[in-house]
Design a protein around this motif. Structure first.
Motif, PDB file in Angstrom:
ATOM      1  N   LEU A 663     -18.526   5.719   3.820  1.00  0.00           N
ATOM      2  CA  LEU A 663     -17.848   5.571   2.527  1.00  0.00           C
ATOM      3  C   LEU A 663     -16.367   5.897   2.657  1.00  0.00           C
ATOM      4  CD1 LEU A 663     -20.542   7.136   0.177  1.00  0.00           C
ATOM      5  CD2 LEU A 663     -19.613   4.817  -0.029  1.00  0.00           C
ATOM      6  N   GLY A 664     -16.053   6.925   3.434  1.00  0.00           N
ATOM      7  CA  GLY A 664     -14.658   7.282   3.642  1.00  0.00           C
ATOM      8  C   GLY A 664     -13.889   6.205   4.377  1.00  0.00           C
ATOM      9  N   ALA A 665     -14.523   5.618   5.400  1.00  0.00           N
ATOM     10  CA  ALA A 665     -13.865   4.542   6.141  1.00  0.00           C
ATOM     11  C   ALA A 665     -13.600   3.346   5.233  1.00  0.00           C
ATOM     12  CB  ALA A 665     -14.727   4.137   7.337  1.00  0.00           C
ATOM     13  N   ASN A 666     -14.581   3.001   4.409  1.00  0.00           N
ATOM     14  CA  ASN A 666     -14.390   1.889   3.484  1.00  0.00           C
ATOM     15  C   ASN A 666     -13.287   2.187   2.469  1.00  0.00           C
ATOM     16  OD1 ASN A 666     -16.423   0.572   4.800  1.00  0.00           O
ATOM     17  ND2 ASN A 666     -17.862   0.563   3.089  1.00  0.00           N
ATOM     18  N   ALA A 667     -13.270   3.428   1.978  1.00  0.00           N
ATOM     19  CA  ALA A 667     -12.254   3.789   0.984  1.00  0.00           C
ATOM     20  C   ALA A 667     -10.859   3.681   1.583  1.00  0.00           C
ATOM     21  CB  ALA A 667     -12.509   5.207   0.475  1.00  0.00           C
ATOM     22  N   PHE A 668     -10.698   4.121   2.828  1.00  0.00           N
ATOM     23  CA  PHE A 668      -9.382   4.014   3.452  1.00  0.00           C
ATOM     24  C   PHE A 668      -8.981   2.552   3.618  1.00  0.00           C
ATOM     25  CE2 PHE A 668      -6.645   3.420   7.111  1.00  0.00           C
ATOM     26  CZ  PHE A 668      -5.599   4.274   6.800  1.00  0.00           C
ATOM     27  N   MET A 669      -9.901   1.724   4.073  1.00  0.00           N
ATOM     28  CA  MET A 669      -9.565   0.318   4.261  1.00  0.00           C
ATOM     29  C   MET A 669      -9.203  -0.348   2.931  1.00  0.00           C
ATOM     30  SD  MET A 669     -12.041  -1.180   7.262  1.00  0.00           S
ATOM     31  CE  MET A 669     -13.583  -0.802   6.469  1.00  0.00           C
ATOM     32  N   ARG A 670      -9.869   0.075   1.874  1.00  0.00           N
ATOM     33  CA  ARG A 670      -9.632  -0.577   0.587  1.00  0.00           C
ATOM     34  C   ARG A 670      -8.341  -0.099  -0.079  1.00  0.00           C
ATOM     35  NH1 ARG A 670     -15.257  -0.665  -2.728  1.00  0.00           N
ATOM     36  NH2 ARG A 670     -14.206  -2.374  -3.790  1.00  0.00           N
ATOM     37  N   THR A 671      -7.999   1.186   0.121  1.00  0.00           N
ATOM     38  CA  THR A 671      -6.878   1.750  -0.642  1.00  0.00           C
ATOM     39  C   THR A 671      -5.797   2.402   0.219  1.00  0.00           C
ATOM     40  OG1 THR A 671      -7.911   3.929  -0.878  1.00  0.00           O
ATOM     41  CG2 THR A 671      -8.497   2.249  -2.512  1.00  0.00           C
ATOM     42  N   GLY A 672      -6.117   2.708   1.473  1.00  0.00           N
ATOM     43  CA  GLY A 672      -5.179   3.456   2.302  1.00  0.00           C
ATOM     44  C   GLY A 672      -5.274   4.951   2.096  1.00  0.00           C
ATOM     45  N   ASP A 673      -6.218   5.404   1.293  1.00  0.00           N
ATOM     46  CA  ASP A 673      -6.385   6.829   0.998  1.00  0.00           C
ATOM     47  C   ASP A 673      -7.485   7.395   1.898  1.00  0.00           C
ATOM     48  OD1 ASP A 673      -6.656   9.348  -0.015  1.00  0.00           O
ATOM     49  OD2 ASP A 673      -7.101   8.740  -2.072  1.00  0.00           O
ATOM     50  N   TRP A 847      -4.565  -2.842   3.991  1.00  0.00           N
ATOM     51  CA  TRP A 847      -3.738  -3.198   5.157  1.00  0.00           C
ATOM     52  C   TRP A 847      -3.530  -4.696   5.235  1.00  0.00           C
ATOM     53  CZ3 TRP A 847      -0.974  -0.673   8.910  1.00  0.00           C
ATOM     54  CH2 TRP A 847      -0.685  -1.364  10.089  1.00  0.00           C
ATOM     55  N   ASN A 848      -4.605  -5.452   5.033  1.00  0.00           N
ATOM     56  CA  ASN A 848      -4.511  -6.912   5.100  1.00  0.00           C
ATOM     57  C   ASN A 848      -3.807  -7.493   3.876  1.00  0.00           C
ATOM     58  OD1 ASN A 848      -5.975  -6.885   7.521  1.00  0.00           O
ATOM     59  ND2 ASN A 848      -7.933  -7.005   6.434  1.00  0.00           N
ATOM     60  N   ARG A 849      -4.054  -6.895   2.731  1.00  0.00           N
ATOM     61  CA  ARG A 849      -3.539  -7.458   1.478  1.00  0.00           C
ATOM     62  C   ARG A 849      -2.011  -7.545   1.485  1.00  0.00           C
ATOM     63  NH1 ARG A 849      -6.249  -4.345  -1.687  1.00  0.00           N
ATOM     64  NH2 ARG A 849      -4.621  -2.798  -2.077  1.00  0.00           N
ATOM     65  N   GLU A 875       5.169  -7.422  -5.557  1.00  0.00           N
ATOM     66  CA  GLU A 875       3.780  -6.980  -5.640  1.00  0.00           C
ATOM     67  C   GLU A 875       3.316  -6.321  -4.353  1.00  0.00           C
ATOM     68  OE1 GLU A 875       1.703 -10.501  -6.656  1.00  0.00           O
ATOM     69  OE2 GLU A 875       2.278 -10.455  -8.790  1.00  0.00           O
ATOM     70  N   ALA A 876       3.949  -6.665  -3.231  1.00  0.00           N
ATOM     71  CA  ALA A 876       3.599  -6.047  -1.954  1.00  0.00           C
ATOM     72  C   ALA A 876       4.287  -4.703  -1.753  1.00  0.00           C
ATOM     73  CB  ALA A 876       3.963  -6.982  -0.788  1.00  0.00           C
ATOM     74  N   GLY A 877       5.207  -4.367  -2.660  1.00  0.00           N
ATOM     75  CA  GLY A 877       5.997  -3.153  -2.523  1.00  0.00           C
ATOM     76  C   GLY A 877       5.214  -1.863  -2.399  1.00  0.00           C
ATOM     77  N   PRO A 878       4.137  -1.653  -3.207  1.00  0.00           N
ATOM     78  CA  PRO A 878       3.388  -0.396  -3.100  1.00  0.00           C
ATOM     79  C   PRO A 878       2.845  -0.116  -1.700  1.00  0.00           C
ATOM     80  CG  PRO A 878       2.806  -1.544  -5.127  1.00  0.00           C
ATOM     81  CD  PRO A 878       3.679  -2.478  -4.342  1.00  0.00           C
ATOM     82  N   ALA A 881       4.315   2.772   0.575  1.00  0.00           N
ATOM     83  CA  ALA A 881       3.904   4.172   0.500  1.00  0.00           C
ATOM     84  C   ALA A 881       2.731   4.458   1.420  1.00  0.00           C
ATOM     85  CB  ALA A 881       3.544   4.524  -0.932  1.00  0.00           C
ATOM     86  N   SER A 882       1.779   3.519   1.499  1.00  0.00           N
ATOM     87  CA  SER A 882       0.594   3.751   2.331  1.00  0.00           C
ATOM     88  C   SER A 882       0.827   3.393   3.784  1.00  0.00           C
ATOM     89  CB  SER A 882      -0.581   2.933   1.787  1.00  0.00           C
ATOM     90  OG  SER A 882      -0.924   3.340   0.487  1.00  0.00           O
ATOM     91  N   PHE A 883       1.478   2.269   4.039  1.00  0.00           N
ATOM     92  CA  PHE A 883       1.661   1.768   5.392  1.00  0.00           C
ATOM     93  C   PHE A 883       3.119   1.382   5.608  1.00  0.00           C
ATOM     94  CE2 PHE A 883      -2.615   0.321   3.881  1.00  0.00           C
ATOM     95  CZ  PHE A 883      -3.373   1.245   4.597  1.00  0.00           C
ATOM     96  N   PRO A 884       4.011   2.347   5.763  1.00  0.00           N
ATOM     97  CA  PRO A 884       5.446   2.035   5.797  1.00  0.00           C
ATOM     98  C   PRO A 884       5.854   1.129   6.954  1.00  0.00           C
ATOM     99  CG  PRO A 884       5.048   4.331   6.407  1.00  0.00           C
ATOM    100  CD  PRO A 884       3.766   3.802   5.869  1.00  0.00           C
ATOM    101  N   LEU A 885       5.314   1.330   8.140  1.00  0.00           N
ATOM    102  CA  LEU A 885       5.736   0.486   9.255  1.00  0.00           C
ATOM    103  C   LEU A 885       5.301  -0.960   9.026  1.00  0.00           C
ATOM    104  CD1 LEU A 885       6.066   1.089  12.939  1.00  0.00           C
ATOM    105  CD2 LEU A 885       4.481  -0.729  12.301  1.00  0.00           C
TER     106      LEU A 885
END
Length: 1020
Positions: A663-673, A847-849, A875-878, A881-885
């Motif tokens: 669940l944690g892995a899925n949550a990170f992939m979905r939100t970066g959290d 990450w993909n979005r 729209e890609a701006g947020p 914060a999660s994936f700056p590079l």
């Protein structure tokens, strides 16, 4: 008089070696030393000398011993060793040991109340996890001055202890721990461990030879308190000839001579032999001990014979059960035997005694006639069973050993088999194998199949799958009438017998073990065997367990069973089940087969929950979550949430953490959290699940890389990498190595990336399922940061080709994000191609979005829709914060397209991106951005921020801001690697800054720069 020496005679080389090993442990250069030799040769004396010296130096000494009763008790020497230290002082309370306490609770009684209780809900830590926990504990105990783990009689120890010691031997370097162990050169796992460690130079092995004649004479003189005087030559000749250079035998020969009066002291103080010549002596030590025992009170003699039948060490409680003596009589007899120097109190436990030497018990029992010994063993076994019908703890194994001595092989087999079953339930598969192998050897032909069925799960759980699959083929088939399916028009037929039901469960367990070990053909064979025994009429819970295995097989590219054509469904009793399941030829996974696997897994979960099989239910929900990802991560998470609920409701902590991890892995992939992953890691650590904890550490390290949290990623990798190697946790070790390589790639450090990928390759990473990440997340991003766009496309293409031939569970490797963006930027994809890429569930992962948003913006700008294109970038701006590079890399690519097609604000985007990569010291991208800015006619910023912080004198010398940052950190005298980590630059860049500082300031060397930094820090 006393017939033992108070000093160690000879062994100068061995004593010097042990002294050096102690000194090394005190200097954090630990190691292992094994003292090897026959019984009585002096191993224990040398070990005792080392322990005495260690005590004198203030080192903690933990002492344990292998069992001499023939019983198999997992980890017994280690439990004794830790108890010897903690019984009085209590276990350490250092916070750093907190994650290891659940595992160590198996060895430390004081920590057992805080550990999960035994049973289905307990965490079954692996032997390697326990070994790592013990290693950490020893390191804490030896932190100040070093410590010694002293284990004797390893030839009598259990398989689990041997496995722990193998791990310790390979990982003591750099720790303040000396492992010192003694054993006889008897064939067995312990000797194999020692020889293997010697061959790879991981341990020092000292084989103790017999004492030469001069040292035999010196030993006899020390025993007789002769000092430097001479002993009668015939006496020395006799001791040399009959004692074979064995100190114990020399002591016993002297004792016999003194007891018979053949050796006496003359009035002038000299020692004399009777009649002045070599007297006749017993031909063997056995006769000597027989004579000595015969001189004792008959009841004392009977007690000693009974005790010797139990082994060289014995429990007072067990002897009392057999003899029936009351406390007063029993301890009176024990005191008499102790005064006769036959037995001594055993320091390992308050209620134990030991014969003065291991050979003593053997000699006492050997003096008995075979029939008398058999009768004594039979009487002892009956007394123990009568007093304790349940045969708790080690008593069942003791009864089995006594029955074997009495000649009752069949009875011994029954008890060994039951002892093995209990040990297996306690989680000690290696010891269970030893016990069940004994039962298998002793069992009659009629009972051997039953013992085999108990042995097979133990072999599977201990990792001996080759032996298990070889042995399962020896099981006798059932009569056809017991399993045949009814013919046309016949009734339902007889129900399977309990024996058939047991065999079905056995094949199912072996199938699960095989599929978890990625042994597809073996799993298919076991599923087929189980299905054949059901005769097409499996009970719903049987079919559920098999369906889960078959679902995992469906994910494999080869040897996957085709259940769709079989017409068999879980729990559907009205379906045609006339055919047993058969394996198909190797084939690639198909959509139809995966859909069938999902349908059957869902039914399996329902049946398992209804039938009260929570483990099977968790297995089914986990499989469903994996299969459901292709449909969407909402569906996958729903399966995992159900898995979590089942685990919590049934107190299955390991499965609970497994669900939290996914669940944690899925949550990170979905939100970066990564919050849920961090909670899962806390739960795994609290459970003592070291392997699961390391798996989560690997995920958190890679997540930190993707989030641009470079220091966090490096800290996790540095902390965990060596531990995963020690544990042979290859999955986590490879993932951490790949995380380290990806960290270097994302910082533009190509050489460092290649070095880490070489380590990844050496660990077998290129043959693992991590290959897509190596291509897309690591090498492709690294190529883009080097402004090598063709190279990046080539890496992504290689990753896509690999995924076409293999099922992949990694969705962030480029296929669904970075690859579409590059294809759009290069003009190779149109709107239809991008829409197809955006239509899959993986496209919604954070990450993909962000990449797909930028790809959409590029296409919109190219299509003449500038406002919509600019809005897509916004729209890609947020994502910044999660994936700056990743965000700035995509922004750099989109800005180039925007500049060419005339939309958006490419100058502002390029300036933002240039500043980011300049600060990151990824110069190729920063330079490309500056080039594009100049092409756009825009000014290029000069990076002089922070110049005011540089002292005027240094500014005059031309010291830059970055050079000054390096200089300030030199006050603590760090190495180049540490400087590089703190400043997120490469070690080579540090070297360049240091060289420039030396040239500009005129200082002669690094030490002078460190002094300058100290002056700056103190304001001088």
């Amino acid at each position: 008089m006393r017939t033992t020496s108070s000093i160690t005679v000879g062994r100068a080389a061995e004593l010097a070696m042990l002294g050096g090993a102690l000194a090394a442990a005190r200097q954090r250069a630990g190691g292992a030393v094994f003292l090897l030799g026959e019984a009585g040769i002096g191993k224990s004396r040398l070990a005792g000398e080392c322990a005495y010296h260690a005590y004198g130096l203030g080192l903690p000494v933990l002492r344990g011993r292998g069992s001499s009763t023939g019983t198999v008790t997992p980890f017994r020497p280690l439990i004794e060793a830790l108890s010897s230290r903690f019984r009085a002082a209590g276990p350490p309370t250092d916070p750093e040991l907190a994650p290891y306490r659940p595992a160590l609770a198996r060895l430390v009684p004081e920590w057992r109340d805080a550990a999960p209780s035994a049973g289905a809900g307990a965490y079954p830590e692996t032997v390697v996890e326990l070994a790592e926990a013990l290693l950490r504990l020893l390191a804490v105990l030896g932190r100040d001055q070093g410590c010694v783990l002293l284990l004797e009689d390893l030839h009598d120890t259990d398989a689990e202890t041997v496995a722990v010691l193998e791990y310790l031997v390979d990982n003591l370097a750099g720790l303040p721990v000396l492992l010192l162990a003694t054993l006889r050169a008897e064939p067995g796992p312990a000797l194999e461990l020692v020889r293997a460690a010697e061959r790879r130079r991981a341990a020092t092995v000292a084989e103790l030879p017999p004492l030469p004649p001069a040292e035999v004479a010196a030993l006899a003189a020390a025993i007789l308190e002769e000092g430097t005087g001479e002993l009668p030559a015939p006496l020395v000749e006799h001791l040399v000839e009959r004692g074979d250079g064995c100190p114990y035998l020399v002591e016993e020969l002297l004792s016999d001579l003194l007891d018979r009066g053949a050796l006496r002291r003359a009035e002038d103080g000299r020692w004399l032999l009777a009649d002045g010549s070599r007297p006749g002596v017993p031909s063997t030590i056995v006769r000597s001990w027989g004579h000595r025992i015969d001189q004792l009170d008959p009841q004392v003699r009977e007690l000693l014979l009974t005790a010797a039948t139990l082994g060289s060490r014995f429990s007072v409680t067990t002897v009392q059960l057999i003899t029936g003596y009351d406390d007063r009589t029993l301890f009176s007899h024990l005191r008499s035997a102790s005064e006769a120097n036959v037995i001594v109190p055993d320091g390992s436990a308050p209620d134990r005694y030991a014969f003065r030497h291991a050979l003593t018990a053997d000699a006492v029992t050997a003096a008995l006639a075979p029939a008398e010994r058999a009768a004594l063993a039979r009487r002892a076994a009956r007394a123990i069973v009568r007093a304790d019908p349940e045969l708790a703890d080690e008593r069942r194994q003791l009864v089995a050993s006594l029955l074997l001595v009495s000649g009752d092989r069949a009875g011994a087999a029954v008890h060994f088999a039951e002892a093995g079953r209990r040990v297996l339930e306690a989680g000690a598969a290696g010891s269970a194998v030893v016990l069940l192998e004994r039962a298998h050897e002793l069992a009659s032909d009629a009972e051997r199949a039953c013992v085999t069925e108990r042995l097979l799960p133990a072999l599977a759980e201990s990792g001996q799958l080759d032996r298990a699959f070889e042995l399962v083929r020896t099981l006798p088939p059932f009569p056809q009438s017991a399993t045949a399916a009814p013919g046309p028009g016949e009734g339902p037929g007889p129900l399977p017998t309990p024996a058939v039901e047991s065999r079905i469960e056995l094949h199912t367990r072996l199938a699960w073990a095989a599929v978890m070990a990625e042994r597809g053909p073996d799993a298919v064979a076991q599923v087929a065997a189980a299905r054949a025994l059901t005769a097409g009429r499996p009970r719903p819970e049987q079919d559920a367990a098999l369906a889960v295995v078959e679902g995992h097989l469906a994910l494999l590219p080869d040897h996957a069973p085709d259940r769709a054509a079989d017409g068999v469904d879980v729990g559907d009793g009205d379906r045609d089940r006339d055919r047993a399941h058969e394996a198909t030829a190797p084939t690639a996974p198909t959509a139809a087969r995966l859909a069938e696997a999902e349908r059957r897994a869902r039914r399996a979960a329902e049946v398992a929950e209804h039938a009260g099989l929570p483990v099977v239910a968790c297995q089914a929900w986990q499989l469903l979550a994996l299969l459901a990802r292709e449909q969407g991560f909402d569906a996958a998470d729903a399966c995992l949430e159900r898995m979590l609920a089942v685990a919590e409701a049934n107190a299955l902590p390991v499965w609970r953490v497994e669900a939290m991890l996914r669940l944690g892995a899925n949550a990170f992939m979905r939100t970066g959290d990564g919050t849920r992953l961090e909670r899962a890691r806390e739960a795994a650590a609290g459970l003592g699940a070291i392997v699961l904890t390391q798996t989560l550490d690997g995920l958190l390290a890679m997540n930190a890389v993707m989030r641009g949290e470079w220091h966090t990623a490096r800290t996790i990798v540095d902390r965990c990498l060596d531990a995963t190697a020690r544990l042979h946790n290859l999955a986590a070790h490879r993932y951490l190595l790949l995380s380290s390589a990806t960290l270097a790639a994302h910082l533009g450090r190509t050489r460092e990336m290649e070095r880490e990928l070489a380590r990844f390759r050496q660990a077998g990473g290129e043959e693992s399922f991590l290959t897509p990440l190596r291509y897309g997340l690591c090498r492709a991003v690294g190529a883009l940061l080097a402004e090598d766009r063709p190279g990046a496309r080539a890496e992504l293409a290689a990753g896509l080709a690999w995924e076409e031939a293999h099922p992949s569970v990694f969705y962030l490797a480029g296929r669904h994000g970075l690859h579409p963006l590059l294809e759009v930027v290069e003009g190779r994809w149109d709107r239809a191609a991008l829409d197809r890429a955006a239509a899959v569930p993986a496209a919604e992962l954070a990450w993909n979005r962000q990449f797909l948003r930028f790809a959409d913006a590029v296409l919109l700008g190219r299509e003449g829709r500038p406002a919509e294109a600019a809005r897509a970038v916004a729209e890609a701006g947020p994502g910044a914060a999660s994936f700056p590079l990743a965000h700035h890399l995509a922004l750099r690519l989109a800005a180039e397209a925007a500049l060419a097609d005339g939309w958006g604000d490419p100058v502002a985007w390029l300036r933002t991106t240039e500043e980011y990569f300049h600060q990151l010291e990824v110069q190729p991208v920063a330079a490309a951005c500056r080039t594009l800015l100049r092409r756009a006619g825009a000014s290029v910023a000069q990076h002089r921020g922070g110049r005011d912080a540089v002292p005027a004198g240094l500014r005059t010398c031309g010291v830059t801001v970055r050079e000054y940052e390096v200089l300030v950190l030199l006050a603590d005298r760090p190495g180049n690697q540490e400087l590089a980590r703190k400043l997120s630059i490469s070690p080579r860049t540090v070297e360049k800054h240091l060289a420039s500082l030396l040239a500009k300031t005129g200082h002669p060397d690094r030490a002078a720069l460190c002094a300058l930094a100290t002056d700056l820090h103190t304001g001088r």
